[in-house]
Scaffold this active site. Structure first.
Site, short mmCIF file in Angstrom:
data_model
loop_
_atom_site.label_atom_id
_atom_site.label_comp_id
_atom_site.label_asym_id
_atom_site.label_seq_id
_atom_site.Cartn_x
_atom_site.Cartn_y
_atom_site.Cartn_z
N GLU A 143 0.68 -4.42 -9.68
CA GLU A 143 1.29 -3.35 -8.90
C GLU A 143 2.80 -3.53 -8.79
O GLU A 143 3.58 -2.62 -9.06
CB GLU A 143 0.67 -3.26 -7.51
CG GLU A 143 -0.70 -2.61 -7.48
CD GLU A 143 -1.08 -2.20 -6.07
OE1 GLU A 143 -0.30 -1.46 -5.43
OE2 GLU A 143 -2.16 -2.61 -5.60
N HIS A 176 -4.22 5.37 -4.12
CA HIS A 176 -5.49 4.67 -3.87
C HIS A 176 -6.68 5.60 -3.67
O HIS A 176 -7.80 5.14 -3.52
CB HIS A 176 -5.36 3.79 -2.62
CG HIS A 176 -4.38 2.67 -2.72
ND1 HIS A 176 -3.03 2.83 -2.50
CD2 HIS A 176 -4.57 1.35 -3.04
CE1 HIS A 176 -2.42 1.66 -2.65
NE2 HIS A 176 -3.32 0.76 -2.97
#
Length: 281
Positions: A143, A176
């Site tokens: 990430e 997400h």
């Protein structure tokens, strides 16, 4: 240093980056969600989850390749591996902010009648398995190599750090979304309460401000952001904080983020990033 922000704007393409990052993650994660309800094996689900996680990193690599800029590549590699960018005085903040906030939040929750058993460490956690430990490290590494490697800078090349953090916070939180539809996954369990679901999105939004501040205060060090992200993941994985407590954690982090913004008004509202080094350098 002369203002080269126009050059930064021409080199960075935020819309393309986030489209690639979202597309890769959502295709694989929504596929994971489908197979989680239709007989997918653990191995298949794990592979699909991993491939989706590659979205930000893959997007960054694609964008650096498309830029045809050796300077961007060299800057990226240095930010990715060089420890000298990290301000040693900020290490306690990087490594211990989230665990400390969690301890305070648990103490507050106990005053509200919640279990003092939250003051324990889950050594029997599923994260103690080899796949769990790999995931614990790989997720923040991939990430941050993407978000702070290219994504945040691409937004920063067009606006103040405050607007950048607002934009990125929303993008990161909703990135997400597919995870909430994967049967048995942590995010899926949050759907039992609108408050817990909302708390996840708000917490991600708040953390974006804190991590972005660390990013630019540590000379755009990706390692610094990885260590903070890893510390937060480890604390959340091994300290059994209840969902009520996690709501308190979000409130405390919101206060921390507010103090950071107020104490760094010039960085968040005035400094222009010049496409090289930290803003204002």
């Amino acid at each position: 240093m002369p203002d080269t922000s126009m050059n930064a704007r021409s080199l960075y393409k935020p819309a393309q980056f986030f489209l690639i990052a979202y597309s890769i993650a959502w295709v694989f994660w929504f596929t994971t969600a489908y197979f989680s309800y239709h007989g997918g094996t653990g191995g298949l689900l794990g592979l699909l989850m991993f491939l989706g996680l590659c979205g930000p990193l893959a997007a960054a690599l694609v964008m650096f390749w498309k830029s045809k800029s050796p300077e961007l590549w060299d800057d990226y590699k240095d930010r990715l591996f060089s420890l000298r960018r990290i301000n040693p005085r900020m290490l306690p903040f990087i490594l211990f902010l989230v665990p400390a906030v969690m301890i305070v939040a648990i103490g507050i929750s106990v005053l509200f009648g919640k279990s003092p058993g939250q003051f324990t460490i889950l050594l029997g956690s599923s994260f103690m398995t080899l796949p769990g430990l790999i995931g614990l490290f790989v997720a923040p590494a991939f990430e941050e190599a993407g978000w702070r490697g290219y994504g945040v800078d691409s937004l920063r090349s067009r606006s103040t750090l405050f607007v950048t953090s607002l934009s990125f916070g929303l993008l990161w939180a909703f990135w997400h979304t597919p995870l909430f539809f994967i049967s048995g996954f942590y995010h899926n369990t949050l759907l039992s309460s609108w408050l817990y679901t909302a708390n996840f999105f708000v917490s991600a939004f708040v953390l974006a401000f804190i991590i972005n501040w660390l990013f630019y205060r540590n000379n755009r060090s990706i390692i610094a952001c990885f260590l903070f992200h890893l510390s937060a993941n480890i604390a959340m994985s091994f300290i059994p904080a209840e969902q009520f407590t996690k709501c308190i954690i979000t409130v405390l982090l919101l206060i921390v983020a507010g103090v950071i913004v107020i104490m760094n008004r010039k960085l968040f509202f005035e400094d222009k990033w010049c496409g090289d080094g930290a803003p204002g350098e």
